[in-house]
Design an enzyme around this catalytic site. Sequence first.
Site, short mmCIF file in Angstrom:
data_model
loop_
_atom_site.label_atom_id
_atom_site.label_comp_id
_atom_site.label_asym_id
_atom_site.label_seq_id
_atom_site.Cartn_x
_atom_site.Cartn_y
_atom_site.Cartn_z
N ALA A 18 23.00 38.49 41.16
CA ALA A 18 22.57 39.57 40.27
C ALA A 18 21.96 40.70 41.10
O ALA A 18 21.13 40.48 41.97
CB ALA A 18 21.55 39.05 39.27
N GLN A 70 31.88 36.64 36.37
CA GLN A 70 31.02 35.56 35.89
C GLN A 70 30.34 35.97 34.59
O GLN A 70 29.80 37.07 34.47
CB GLN A 70 29.96 35.20 36.92
CG GLN A 70 29.15 33.98 36.50
CD GLN A 70 28.10 33.58 37.52
OE1 GLN A 70 27.03 34.16 37.55
NE2 GLN A 70 28.41 32.58 38.33
N CYS A 100 22.36 29.65 37.77
CA CYS A 100 21.24 30.56 38.02
C CYS A 100 19.91 29.89 37.68
O CYS A 100 19.74 29.38 36.56
CB CYS A 100 21.40 31.84 37.19
SG CYS A 100 20.05 33.02 37.43
N ASN A 201 28.07 25.39 48.25
CA ASN A 201 27.23 26.58 48.33
C ASN A 201 25.81 26.17 48.70
O ASN A 201 25.36 25.09 48.34
CB ASN A 201 27.26 27.30 46.97
CG ASN A 201 26.36 28.51 46.87
OD1 ASN A 201 25.66 28.68 45.88
ND2 ASN A 201 26.34 29.36 47.87
N GLY A 202 25.11 27.06 49.41
CA GLY A 202 23.71 26.82 49.72
C GLY A 202 23.45 26.73 51.21
O GLY A 202 23.95 25.83 51.89
N ASP A 203 22.68 27.69 51.75
CA ASP A 203 22.23 27.67 53.14
C ASP A 203 23.36 27.72 54.16
O ASP A 203 23.21 27.23 55.28
CB ASP A 203 21.36 26.44 53.43
CG ASP A 203 20.04 26.45 52.68
OD1 ASP A 203 19.74 27.48 52.03
OD2 ASP A 203 19.32 25.45 52.73
N GLY A 225 26.10 33.36 49.87
CA GLY A 225 25.36 34.34 49.09
C GLY A 225 24.41 35.14 49.95
O GLY A 225 24.78 36.16 50.55
N ARG A 226 23.17 34.68 50.06
CA ARG A 226 22.13 35.46 50.74
C ARG A 226 22.47 35.78 52.18
O ARG A 226 22.07 36.84 52.69
CB ARG A 226 20.79 34.71 50.65
CG ARG A 226 20.20 34.68 49.24
CD ARG A 226 18.99 33.77 49.16
NE ARG A 226 19.36 32.36 49.37
CZ ARG A 226 18.49 31.40 49.65
NH1 ARG A 226 17.20 31.70 49.79
NH2 ARG A 226 18.90 30.16 49.81
#
Length: 342
Positions: A18, A70, A100, A201-203, A225-226
């Site tokens: 987002a 999404q 989320c 997903n993740g890290d 993502g990040r």
Amino acid sequence: MEFAGFRLRNNLFVAPMAGVTDRPFRQLCKRMGAGLAVSEMVTSNSLLYGSEKTKRRANHEGEVQPVSVQIAGADPRMMAEAARYNVDQGAQIIDINMGCPARKVCNVMAGSALLQDEPLVARILEAVVGAVPDTPVTLKIRTGWDRQHRNAARVAGIAEASGIRALAIHGRTRACQYRGEAEYDTIAGVKARVGIPVIANGDITSPHKARAVLEHTGADGVMIGRAAQGRPWIFREIEHYLATGELLPPPLVSEIHQVLKVHLAELVAFYGEYTGVRVARKHISWYTRGLAGSAAFRHHMNTLADVDAQIGAVDGFFSRLAECNPRLRYQEENEGPEVLAA
């Protein structure tokens, strides 16, 4: 990679975020090596379809295919309507948000809060798949609501039975938010139980970590993502490493300078100057974090209110950086093999 009926460049996905994965950012990540970029979530509340924010999020003009959008919500009928609306607006893949962890989303029993109610999960998935029978539907989840209730495997079974074409799993529970380290054993367990593609997903912050996660989980792809915020070239770095086993050298300062300027121009074209300049501030901050002299530069950047001043400041910063070293050098880097959290 074959994914939901489309042939992708590779198995590297941009996570929906987002306020981040707007059309300019998705396009940039695709140019920099991502196989697919999922849009930031669009509300299922039809009362908001006319809002400027929702209309902008549904704008896919010129976007590289396939277009994945999404949707978020907790009412099966409204989610079905949202799927039809977004397909009419050009979506080629519908992704459902059940991952989320934000309080404002979970407080209305949407996002990862839905993992508490498996019968409702089934009703939503069946309603959306039935509403757009000619459009593939995918799902994003977490490993569960909290560490005592990791039910990703059961939800994955529901998803496969409902006609979901692929599943992305963030390796944390909703209660974990983004704290601690992601765990991948749950993702590996889900992959072993379902026949649809599973995306981990993740890290995932480096080429080494991407390969380690793929090997540990058996997943069909990874979602980032990040780590892509301010570093969209991470996708080409991972793509190259997975193909060759070799790391690319750090990018040239001159190249990233131009990448950022094109990104700023696209943000202004997409949002208009007033909003575009303000959205650009966070991206500029991400691009420059960890670079010499960036703290003072970011502080100054946040005082600039027009695009010409912003570009002038960016030109000055990257020119000074290039005088010191032609390639990007971060003050804190970890390029070695990474250990996976159990």
